[in-house]
Design a protein around this motif. Structure first.
Motif, PDB file in Angstrom:
ATOM      1  N   ASP A 115       0.855  -1.183   0.000  1.00 54.24           N
ATOM      2  CA  ASP A 115       0.000   0.000   0.000  1.00 54.24           C
ATOM      3  C   ASP A 115       0.894   1.237   0.000  1.00 54.24           C
ATOM      4  OD1 ASP A 115      -2.361  -1.376  -0.010  1.00 54.24           O
ATOM      5  OD2 ASP A 115      -2.571  -1.413   2.169  1.00 54.24           O
ATOM      6  N   ARG A 116       0.405   2.279  -0.600  1.00 52.84           N
ATOM      7  CA  ARG A 116       1.244   3.465  -0.789  1.00 52.84           C
ATOM      8  C   ARG A 116       1.176   4.369   0.443  1.00 52.84           C
ATOM      9  NH1 ARG A 116      -0.469   4.718  -7.080  1.00 52.84           N
ATOM     10  NH2 ARG A 116      -0.110   2.607  -7.843  1.00 52.84           N
ATOM     11  N   HIS A 117       1.704   3.892   1.539  1.00 53.66           N
ATOM     12  CA  HIS A 117       1.729   4.700   2.756  1.00 53.66           C
ATOM     13  C   HIS A 117       2.795   5.777   2.631  1.00 53.66           C
ATOM     14  CE1 HIS A 117      -1.089   2.105   4.593  1.00 53.66           C
ATOM     15  NE2 HIS A 117      -0.277   1.080   4.746  1.00 53.66           N
ATOM     16  N   PRO A 118       2.444   7.032   2.849  1.00 48.47           N
ATOM     17  CA  PRO A 118       3.433   8.111   2.665  1.00 48.47           C
ATOM     18  C   PRO A 118       4.571   8.053   3.668  1.00 48.47           C
ATOM     19  CG  PRO A 118       1.420   8.957   3.671  1.00 48.47           C
ATOM     20  CD  PRO A 118       1.128   7.550   3.240  1.00 48.47           C
ATOM     21  N   TRP A 126       0.089  -2.125  10.068  1.00 48.21           N
ATOM     22  CA  TRP A 126       0.748  -1.394   8.980  1.00 48.21           C
ATOM     23  C   TRP A 126       1.949  -0.629   9.521  1.00 48.21           C
ATOM     24  CZ3 TRP A 126      -1.089  -4.128   5.596  1.00 48.21           C
ATOM     25  CH2 TRP A 126      -2.428  -4.241   5.261  1.00 48.21           C
ATOM     26  N   ALA A 127       1.782  -0.016  10.694  1.00 48.57           N
ATOM     27  CA  ALA A 127       2.891   0.757  11.269  1.00 48.57           C
ATOM     28  C   ALA A 127       4.074  -0.141  11.608  1.00 48.57           C
ATOM     29  CB  ALA A 127       2.418   1.498  12.521  1.00 48.57           C
ATOM     30  N   ALA A 128       3.789  -1.308  12.206  1.00 46.43           N
ATOM     31  CA  ALA A 128       4.868  -2.227  12.565  1.00 46.43           C
ATOM     32  C   ALA A 128       5.579  -2.743  11.317  1.00 46.43           C
ATOM     33  CB  ALA A 128       4.309  -3.393  13.379  1.00 46.43           C
ATOM     34  N   GLN A 129       4.805  -3.078  10.289  1.00 49.04           N
ATOM     35  CA  GLN A 129       5.413  -3.576   9.043  1.00 49.04           C
ATOM     36  C   GLN A 129       6.325  -2.517   8.430  1.00 49.04           C
ATOM     37  OE1 GLN A 129       2.758  -5.198   5.947  1.00 49.04           O
ATOM     38  NE2 GLN A 129       3.943  -3.997   4.488  1.00 49.04           N
ATOM     39  N   GLN A 130       5.842  -1.276   8.362  1.00 48.13           N
ATOM     40  CA  GLN A 130       6.656  -0.215   7.784  1.00 48.13           C
ATOM     41  C   GLN A 130       7.930   0.000   8.588  1.00 48.13           C
ATOM     42  OE1 GLN A 130       2.752   2.279   6.254  1.00 48.13           O
ATOM     43  NE2 GLN A 130       4.355   3.369   7.299  1.00 48.13           N
ATOM     44  N   GLN A 131       7.805  -0.046   9.917  1.00 44.05           N
ATOM     45  CA  GLN A 131       8.983   0.196  10.752  1.00 44.05           C
ATOM     46  C   GLN A 131      10.016  -0.897  10.562  1.00 44.05           C
ATOM     47  OE1 GLN A 131      10.364  -1.323  13.657  1.00 44.05           O
ATOM     48  NE2 GLN A 131      11.869   0.343  13.878  1.00 44.05           N
ATOM     49  N   PRO A 135      14.482   3.646  16.405  1.00 44.67           N
ATOM     50  CA  PRO A 135      14.008   2.371  16.954  1.00 44.67           C
ATOM     51  C   PRO A 135      12.485   2.352  17.038  1.00 44.67           C
ATOM     52  CG  PRO A 135      14.853   3.759  18.709  1.00 44.67           C
ATOM     53  CD  PRO A 135      15.169   4.470  17.418  1.00 44.67           C
ATOM     54  N   ALA A 136      11.951   1.168  17.202  1.00 42.41           N
ATOM     55  CA  ALA A 136      10.496   1.029  17.290  1.00 42.41           C
ATOM     56  C   ALA A 136       9.988   1.663  18.571  1.00 42.41           C
ATOM     57  CB  ALA A 136      10.106  -0.453  17.244  1.00 42.41           C
ATOM     58  N   LEU A 137       8.834   2.327  18.476  1.00 38.25           N
ATOM     59  CA  LEU A 137       8.165   2.828  19.668  1.00 38.25           C
ATOM     60  C   LEU A 137       7.604   1.650  20.462  1.00 38.25           C
ATOM     61  CD1 LEU A 137       6.373   5.924  18.133  1.00 38.25           C
ATOM     62  CD2 LEU A 137       8.224   5.953  19.811  1.00 38.25           C
ATOM     63  N   GLY A 171      -0.397   4.257   8.783  1.00 36.33           N
ATOM     64  CA  GLY A 171       0.734   3.632   9.436  1.00 36.33           C
ATOM     65  C   GLY A 171       1.633   4.564  10.219  1.00 36.33           C
ATOM     66  N   HIS A 172       1.355   5.877  10.272  1.00 29.45           N
ATOM     67  CA  HIS A 172       2.214   6.747  11.063  1.00 29.45           C
ATOM     68  C   HIS A 172       1.636   6.890  12.467  1.00 29.45           C
ATOM     69  CE1 HIS A 172      -0.664  10.004  10.533  1.00 29.45           C
ATOM     70  NE2 HIS A 172       0.081  10.773  11.309  1.00 29.45           N
TER      71      HIS A 172
END
Length: 860
Positions: free
Chosen positions: A74-77, A145-150, A242-244, A389-390
């Motif tokens: 997906d085109r997450h900015p 989505w956020a975890a995947q992007q990170q 790093p991951a939150l 995802g942000h």
């Protein structure tokens, strides 16, 4: 090798010499992206073929991993990687992929002009070999989505660091990184395929995902590599953050579930993970600016650039702004000047380390009003992921009780504000865009209108819920049940309504339901923990009830019938406070997935209406005004600087028996008082007010040593308020020669004042101690005296500042000494704010403190 991408671009540029420049440049760009994918994901030789015919350019990129299918993102900015195939989709005239004879070929064509070819789609490649279905229950899709992007961004940076590392770099081994990248690719492919088969509800998805049977070691390896990446990012060894906490916790759960279930372990829903950040109802739902704006609690949301992206009217009004004036400003516009550096350091530390300090905790701090006044609030910050995802930082501001600080000079540079600038609000994905009410047909729109009318015809909570259930049973379901969570966390069934008025429902089906524990399974318990709305397409018989809560639910189904159901959470202010169970009895038209999105929107509006009625019935709404009225304004006395703070307990009603007082006597002495009446309720606040007023009268009546004043107070208290007990410290301060202050004081069972010199030396003033007020009016009450050096700080406080459950009082007193020593030279307001920030977070008791500082002598 990484240099292959550059070699491929040079090759395409040379092969297309003479072709239209635009086509050649686009072909070069897309080829570089596809070869980069080969380097990262396939890690084999890459073959690039270029052909030109009739002005059309065709490029083919081949690798030796046909089993490694493509995973369009997906085109997450906010994504740091995964844009290669998106560029191909956007710029190529047509594209595709095919696999044969041990080779995978990804191709694209560029045409100089129409006609356009048929719509292109990517071929998906299923996992090779036997698979095992892994149950991933209550997955918050925004958090996924956020975890995947990170983690994809972290793996990309690891790959770049490894490729350019020297022999001394203590990073991740290339072979471990290769396994981790392959597993990441597999998870993205499998999860993407599973999500595409689902209709997302308002918060979570429950997925059955097929993974290769032998993938457990790879999942564990990916977990280790990503943890190593976090550690390297914290050290500054990677160009990524790093991951939150909530992303790290979710990533651990996801990879543990995959590895565990592939080796025979049972499934555990995300909502059942004990204590994990992101497993609470607050973080399950994707962040939505409209929920902030509709909330009755003052709320401000900021992005990871520290800019305000949403603010509701209660928050703006509290601080003297209009909401639109704050959107786009830095969050520091609401932070007092003396705390801005601290805020920036803490926010930066969170992003750079991923370690929380105040997330999920109730922190007492002053907020900056537009006119320069300081407004004492409790700040409760949580993170939520948006559908793109942000991460958004959502802060709720609960006003606390403390005297208003004097207005600051608006010309003071610490309080100047930059003008509002533009703000880029989060975009939505295709999934989110499909969930709007605008997609509903007229029947649904009419239902929305009817439920809205039902919520505006009465303020009585029970009657409002009953009318809502009547509307739902006439328009949506055959019968409906409404459950609400009370202030003690107990679930009460407040209404059961049936479409047929002739059906009688016994009161035995109403009232308190069995408790929802962290391990209670079943659709209703999952919803009350934050999941849903959930579609129940198969309702089991009563004999299959797995716990008492299930049994109560199925008893009602046994009585009224049921073929399918939707159970939806009632949410407000990012908290689940109840659930609606809507049941259809007939087989002809059961609830379906297509209904879930509109039901989610419907219940969102219902939630706000029901919560407004709940708030209307709360009797503690006036407690804060009462407490504020009972606290005094501090006097301005010559060379004595005074500051005070009152911080209500974060776990109980905002009213209690702690108090402070300060006023000037006609003879020139300044009276300082701190006290605590036993109890923490309205009665304690009334007793405190009576005691305070008596002490004021006795102090003004005639000048006496502090011990004598407390003795007279004790006698009056036993006469007018028999049985009441309290601690109290009464002191008289008078400025002496050379900037010193002569302090005379007496304590009635109260903790000793703490004196901190400007150089950081500390000591408790232990003299002048006596019994509590209300124990023995005839017991002697000694007075004591001390000299306070210039620019020293005298701190009077109640036990909530230092007492902690399971810890001796000596430990708390020693900790307080260390802290005041470290802040001895800070301005007095900063000194007090640092105390409340340090010791007031999650305090189990109220905190009152009063600080005095002789304002003469040498200044730094």
């Amino acid at each position: 090798m990484p240099k292959n991408a550059a070699l491929a671009r040079h090759f395409v540029r040379a092969a297309l010499d003479g072709v239209a420049p635009d086509l050649a440049a686009t072909a070069e760009l897309l080829t570089g992206e596809l070869v980069t994918n080969v380097v990262i994901h396939a890690r084999t030789e890459a073959e690039v073929r270029v052909a030109v015919a009739e002005g059309r350019v065709q490029v083919r990129v081949c690798d030796r991993r046909p089993e490694r299918g493509l995973v369009p993102h997906d085109r997450h900015p906010y994504a740091a990687t995964g844009r290669g195939l998106a560029l191909v989709e956007e710029l190529a005239t047509s594209y595709g992929v095919h696999s044969a004879d041990g080779v995978k070929t990804v191709w694209f064509e560029l045409w100089p002009e129409p006609p356009a070819p048929p719509t292109s789609v990517w071929e998906t490649v299923p996992p090779v070999g036997p698979t095992v279905s892994v149950a991933l229950n209550d997955v918050p899709y925004a958090l996924y989505w956020a975890a995947q992007q990170q983690w994809e961004g972290a793996l990309r940076e690891l790959m770049l660091a490894t490729a350019t590392a020297t022999d001394g770099w203590a990073g991740v081994r290339p072979e471990d990184l290769a396994v981790a990248q392959d597993m990441s690719h597999m998870i993205c492919a499998c999860m993407t395929a599973a999500v595409e088969q689902e209709t997302p509800d308002s918060s979570t998805l429950s997925l059955l995902v097929g993974f290769p049977a032998q993938a457990a070691p790879a999942a564990q390896a990916l977990r280790r590599v990503l943890d190593d990446a976090d550690a390297l990012a914290q050290q500054g060894s990677l160009l990524t953050l790093p991951a939150l906490p909530q992303i790290r916790a979710f990533r651990h759960w996801l990879l543990d579930q995959i590895a565990g279930q592939l080796t025979g372990a049972p499934a555990m829903a995300w909502t059942l993970v004990p204590g994990a950040p992101g497993a609470t109802p607050t973080e399950l739902a994707p962040w939505d600016a409209s929920e902030v704006e509709a909330s009755g609690v003052p709320t401000v949301a900021a992005d990871d650039g520290n800019r305000i992206v949403a603010v509701n009217k209660p928050a703006a009004s509290l601080l003297g702004w209009q909401p639109h004036e704050l959107v786009g400003q830095r969050l520091t516009a609401l932070i007092p000047g003396h705390l801005r550096k601290r805020h920036t350091a803490a926010f930066t530390s969170l992003l750079l380390t991923g370690e929380p300090r105040i997330l999920g905790r109730s922190i007492p701090v002053p907020a900056l009003h537009r006119d320069g006044r300081l407004i004492p609030v409790r700040l409760f910050i949580q993170t939520q992921e948006a559908v793109d995802g942000h991460t958004v930082f959502v802060a709720q501001l609960t006003t606390t009780t403390a005297p208003a600080a004097p207005a600051h000079d608006p010309r003071d540079e610490l309080y100047t504000r930059s003008s509002p600038g533009p703000v880029h609000l989060p975009t939505t994905t295709k999934k989110a865009k499909r969930s709007g009410v605008e997609q509903a047909d007229p029947e649904w729109l009419s239902l929305f209108a009817d439920t809205g009318r039902a919520m505006t015809t009465t303020l009585d909570l029970d009657e409002r819920v009953r009318r809502l259930c009547d509307v739902l049973t006439q328009r949506l379901a055959d019968w409906c049940a409404a459950d609400l969570v009370d202030e003690h966390g107990r679930v009460q069934r407040v209404c059961v309504a049936h479409r047929d008025p002739g059906v009688t429902i016994s009161t035995e089906h109403l009232g308190r339901l069995p408790p929802v524990s962290d391990v209670t399974q079943g659709a209703l318990s999952r919803v009350l923990r934050g999941a849903g709305p959930l579609l129940v397409s198969h309702i089991p018989p009563l004999s299959e009830a797995r716990n008492d809560l299930d049994a109560r639910q199925l008893e009602l189904v046994d009585l009224l019938g049921g073929n399918s159901a939707v159970i939806a959470p009632l949410r407000a202010d990012q908290e689940v406070f109840g659930a609606l169970t809507m049941v259809r009895v007939q087989d002809e038209q059961p609830f379906a997935k297509e209904d879930i999105l509109l039901i989610a929107e419907l219940v969102r509006g219902i939630s706000f209406g029901v919560d407004n009625a709940r708030m209307h019935q709360r009797t503690h709404s006036h407690a804060e005004e009462l407490q504020r009225a009972l606290l005094p304004e501090l006097p301005r006395v010559g060379d004595l600087e005074l500051a005070a703070r009152y911080v209500p307990s974060s776990t109980s009603a905002q009213v209690g028996g702690d108090w402070y007082d300060a006023f000037a006597l006609p003879g020139g002495d300044t009276v300082l008082i701190i006290g605590d009446v036993s109890g923490h309720d309205l009665q304690a606040a009334v007793a405190m007010s009576t005691l305070r007023n008596m002490l004021r009268g006795l102090a003004v009546d005639r000048p006496e040593p502090p011990g004598d004043v407390l003795r007279r107070l004790d006698r009056a208290s036993r006469t007018l308020s028999p049985g009441a007990t309290a601690t109290c410290l009464y002191a008289l301060a008078r400025t002496g020669a050379g900037g010193t202050v002569d302090l005379r004081y007496a304590a009635a069972g109260h903790l000793p004042p703490l004196l901190t010199t400007r150089d950081g030396d500390t000591r408790y003033l232990e003299a002048g101690r006596g019994l509590l007020i209300g124990l023995d009016a005839h017991h002697p009450r000694p007075s004591a005296s001390d000299l306070l050096p210039p620019r020293s700080t005298l701190l009077l406080y109640t036990d909530g500042l230092i007492e902690r459950r399971g810890e001796s009082l000596d430990v708390g007193m020693a900790r307080l000494r260390r802290h005041t020593a470290a802040t001895a030279q800070a301005p007095l307001d900063v000194f007090c704010d640092e105390l409340t920030i340090k010791f007031g977070a999650d305090a189990a008791d109220d905190i009152a403190l009063l600080a005095l500082r002789p304002d003469s002598g040498p200044h730094s």
